[in-house]
Design a protein around this motif. Sequence first.
Motif, PDB file in Angstrom:
ATOM      1  N   GLY A  62      -6.055 -20.122  11.315  1.00 50.62           N
ATOM      2  CA  GLY A  62      -4.999 -20.730  12.115  1.00 50.62           C
ATOM      3  C   GLY A  62      -4.587 -19.924  13.325  1.00 50.62           C
ATOM      4  N   ILE A  63      -5.064 -18.683  13.459  1.00 53.59           N
ATOM      5  CA  ILE A  63      -4.727 -17.897  14.649  1.00 53.59           C
ATOM      6  C   ILE A  63      -5.361 -18.471  15.904  1.00 53.59           C
ATOM      7  CG2 ILE A  63      -4.445 -15.787  13.307  1.00 53.59           C
ATOM      8  CD1 ILE A  63      -7.144 -14.833  14.449  1.00 53.59           C
ATOM      9  N   CYS A  64      -6.269 -19.435  15.759  1.00 54.27           N
ATOM     10  CA  CYS A  64      -6.964 -19.999  16.927  1.00 54.27           C
ATOM     11  C   CYS A  64      -6.035 -20.780  17.848  1.00 54.27           C
ATOM     12  CB  CYS A  64      -8.087 -20.928  16.472  1.00 54.27           C
ATOM     13  SG  CYS A  64      -9.459 -20.087  15.690  1.00 54.27           S
ATOM     14  N   VAL A  65      -4.965 -21.329  17.318  1.00 53.08           N
ATOM     15  CA  VAL A  65      -4.114 -22.208  18.121  1.00 53.08           C
ATOM     16  C   VAL A  65      -2.879 -21.448  18.588  1.00 53.08           C
ATOM     17  CG1 VAL A  65      -4.930 -24.264  16.942  1.00 53.08           C
ATOM     18  CG2 VAL A  65      -2.903 -23.091  16.092  1.00 53.08           C
ATOM     19  N   PRO A  66      -2.296 -21.837  19.727  1.00 60.88           N
ATOM     20  CA  PRO A  66      -1.074 -21.191  20.208  1.00 60.88           C
ATOM     21  C   PRO A  66       0.079 -21.391  19.227  1.00 60.88           C
ATOM     22  CG  PRO A  66      -2.087 -22.497  21.946  1.00 60.88           C
ATOM     23  CD  PRO A  66      -2.782 -22.844  20.673  1.00 60.88           C
ATOM     24  N   PRO A  67       1.092 -20.518  19.276  1.00 58.34           N
ATOM     25  CA  PRO A  67       2.221 -20.617  18.345  1.00 58.34           C
ATOM     26  C   PRO A  67       3.192 -21.717  18.758  1.00 58.34           C
ATOM     27  CG  PRO A  67       2.544 -18.794  19.846  1.00 58.34           C
ATOM     28  CD  PRO A  67       1.187 -19.335  20.153  1.00 58.34           C
ATOM     29  N   ALA A  68       2.779 -22.963  18.565  1.00 66.96           N
ATOM     30  CA  ALA A  68       3.586 -24.095  19.026  1.00 66.96           C
ATOM     31  C   ALA A  68       4.384 -24.754  17.908  1.00 66.96           C
ATOM     32  CB  ALA A  68       2.694 -25.133  19.691  1.00 66.96           C
ATOM     33  N   HIS A  69       3.902 -24.636  16.664  1.00 68.97           N
ATOM     34  CA  HIS A  69       4.550 -25.335  15.555  1.00 68.97           C
ATOM     35  C   HIS A  69       4.641 -24.414  14.339  1.00 68.97           C
ATOM     36  CE1 HIS A  69       4.044 -29.020  17.849  1.00 68.97           C
ATOM     37  NE2 HIS A  69       2.769 -28.730  17.989  1.00 68.97           N
ATOM     38  N   PRO A  70       5.630 -24.621  13.488  1.00 66.35           N
ATOM     39  CA  PRO A  70       5.698 -23.861  12.235  1.00 66.35           C
ATOM     40  C   PRO A  70       4.486 -24.175  11.361  1.00 66.35           C
ATOM     41  CG  PRO A  70       7.772 -24.981  12.674  1.00 66.35           C
ATOM     42  CD  PRO A  70       6.768 -25.529  13.643  1.00 66.35           C
ATOM     43  N   MET A  71       4.059 -23.211  10.560  1.00 65.22           N
ATOM     44  CA  MET A  71       2.945 -23.425   9.647  1.00 65.22           C
ATOM     45  C   MET A  71       3.463 -23.381   8.221  1.00 65.22           C
ATOM     46  SD  MET A  71      -0.639 -21.321   9.227  1.00 65.22           S
ATOM     47  CE  MET A  71      -1.405 -22.158  10.616  1.00 65.22           C
TER      48      MET A  71
ATOM     49  N   ARG B 160     -10.617 -31.672   2.656  1.00 64.94           N
ATOM     50  CA  ARG B 160      -9.669 -30.735   3.233  1.00 64.94           C
ATOM     51  C   ARG B 160     -10.349 -29.379   3.368  1.00 64.94           C
ATOM     52  NH1 ARG B 160      -4.989 -32.505   4.456  1.00 64.94           N
ATOM     53  NH2 ARG B 160      -4.157 -30.405   4.820  1.00 64.94           N
ATOM     54  N   LEU B 161     -10.058 -28.682   4.450  1.00 65.28           N
ATOM     55  CA  LEU B 161     -10.700 -27.409   4.744  1.00 65.28           C
ATOM     56  C   LEU B 161      -9.706 -26.268   4.582  1.00 65.28           C
ATOM     57  CD1 LEU B 161     -12.687 -28.419   7.955  1.00 65.28           C
ATOM     58  CD2 LEU B 161     -13.568 -28.185   5.618  1.00 65.28           C
ATOM     59  N   ALA B 162     -10.108 -25.224   3.894  1.00 68.84           N
ATOM     60  CA  ALA B 162      -9.276 -24.039   3.720  1.00 68.84           C
ATOM     61  C   ALA B 162      -9.326 -23.195   4.991  1.00 68.84           C
ATOM     62  CB  ALA B 162      -9.764 -23.225   2.529  1.00 68.84           C
ATOM     63  N   LEU B 163      -8.141 -22.812   5.473  1.00 69.91           N
ATOM     64  CA  LEU B 163      -8.056 -21.961   6.662  1.00 69.91           C
ATOM     65  C   LEU B 163      -7.938 -20.489   6.298  1.00 69.91           C
ATOM     66  CD1 LEU B 163      -5.561 -24.053   8.823  1.00 69.91           C
ATOM     67  CD2 LEU B 163      -8.062 -24.037   8.939  1.00 69.91           C
ATOM     68  N   GLY B 164      -7.365 -20.201   5.133  1.00 75.22           N
ATOM     69  CA  GLY B 164      -7.160 -18.819   4.726  1.00 75.22           C
ATOM     70  C   GLY B 164      -5.862 -18.250   5.252  1.00 75.22           C
ATOM     71  N   GLY B 165      -5.507 -17.068   4.754  1.00 71.43           N
ATOM     72  CA  GLY B 165      -4.287 -16.410   5.173  1.00 71.43           C
ATOM     73  C   GLY B 165      -3.056 -17.034   4.545  1.00 71.43           C
ATOM     74  N   THR B 166      -1.926 -16.423   4.786  1.00 74.41           N
ATOM     75  CA  THR B 166      -0.644 -16.997   4.377  1.00 74.41           C
ATOM     76  C   THR B 166       0.004 -17.608   5.609  1.00 74.41           C
ATOM     77  OG1 THR B 166       0.639 -14.985   4.837  1.00 74.41           O
ATOM     78  CG2 THR B 166      -0.382 -15.178   2.649  1.00 74.41           C
ATOM     79  N   PRO B 167       0.877 -18.611   5.422  1.00 68.62           N
ATOM     80  CA  PRO B 167       1.560 -19.177   6.585  1.00 68.62           C
ATOM     81  C   PRO B 167       2.321 -18.126   7.382  1.00 68.62           C
ATOM     82  CG  PRO B 167       1.827 -20.628   4.699  1.00 68.62           C
ATOM     83  CD  PRO B 167       1.193 -19.368   4.188  1.00 68.62           C
ATOM     84  N   GLU B 168       3.022 -17.221   6.677  1.00 67.34           N
ATOM     85  CA  GLU B 168       3.832 -16.212   7.366  1.00 67.34           C
ATOM     86  C   GLU B 168       2.955 -15.275   8.196  1.00 67.34           C
ATOM     87  OE1 GLU B 168       5.842 -17.657   3.681  1.00 67.34           O
ATOM     88  OE2 GLU B 168       3.850 -16.819   4.117  1.00 67.34           O
ATOM     89  N   ALA B 169       1.877 -14.771   7.585  1.00 71.80           N
ATOM     90  CA  ALA B 169       1.016 -13.829   8.290  1.00 71.80           C
ATOM     91  C   ALA B 169       0.301 -14.500   9.459  1.00 71.80           C
ATOM     92  CB  ALA B 169      -0.009 -13.224   7.331  1.00 71.80           C
ATOM     93  N   THR B 170      -0.088 -15.745   9.261  1.00 70.54           N
ATOM     94  CA  THR B 170      -0.825 -16.441  10.318  1.00 70.54           C
ATOM     95  C   THR B 170       0.075 -16.780  11.493  1.00 70.54           C
ATOM     96  OG1 THR B 170      -2.400 -17.336   8.707  1.00 70.54           O
ATOM     97  CG2 THR B 170      -2.291 -18.419  10.845  1.00 70.54           C
TER      98      THR B 170
END
Length: 298
Positions: A251-260, A271-281
Amino acid sequence: MTTQMDGLTRKEIHKDGLVGVLCTPPGGPAPGVVLLGGSEGGLHADDAALLASHGFAVLALAYFGASGVPRDLVRVPLEYFGTALRFMAEQDSVRGNRCAVMGGSFGGMTALLVGATFPGQVSAVVSIAGGGVVLQGIDTDGDFWHMIDTEVPPYTWRGEPLPFIANPSTAEMRRQAAAGEPVALRPAFERGMEDTARLQAATIAVERIQSPVLLISGGDDQQIPAEALNDIAMNRLADGRHLRFPEAGHGICVPPAHPMTETDEQGPGVRLALGGTPEATVTAQHEVWRAAVAFLSD
């Protein structure tokens, strides 16, 4: 068509086969950036506008998956990106005769490839969750497993397909899909990297790049082994920097425009796994964006 919004000028580009949107800030000429999307294809005009608001002239360039360009990421001529670089060099809104190339995921890999192919026309490269190896293309004439297991070259150069590594599906991926779980694509790429002969042939000659390069990886990226792929590039670069975010995902690929709130997303039939935690990403998204803007401003 040209429009103005939030002080920016947006101009649709349909010239010399190019399809894109050029976003420019007010005032005089600005540093140029060609912005590339990833394996989702299409046109990332809103991301280009966000980057332009920081003082850049940004071309959101579609290279597949949009009207006027190939439907699939199969045998796309690299010459297309050279045309985009020449177009930017001719614009009064762009400062100088070189511009940066920035992309995420497949676009990040492509940014490195463009920098290595047209070194004299590129002023900087930002590759987010990309890597220094040409990956398999995307053929949508079938279901998800067809897309994964069908080996097609994403790019050509002077009419010849570029070498690439495959991303064959694994038994665990098929189990995840059958169970309705998010599918992690990373093992498919790791399996493809085990073919050392193909890996060597598909490695991008990033040492040809004549400009600074910023590589960015999430350590828990479950889409691709971005850190390992970026390390391949880093080991060959003369002027490179590799930012790592150990607990972040794709999820780091996209700009920080929306909460994750989730670490997976809808893909083609699974559904595709992105990895990481929402907070860390999300934290990494903000740091990635700041780092990229600062890097491009130097």
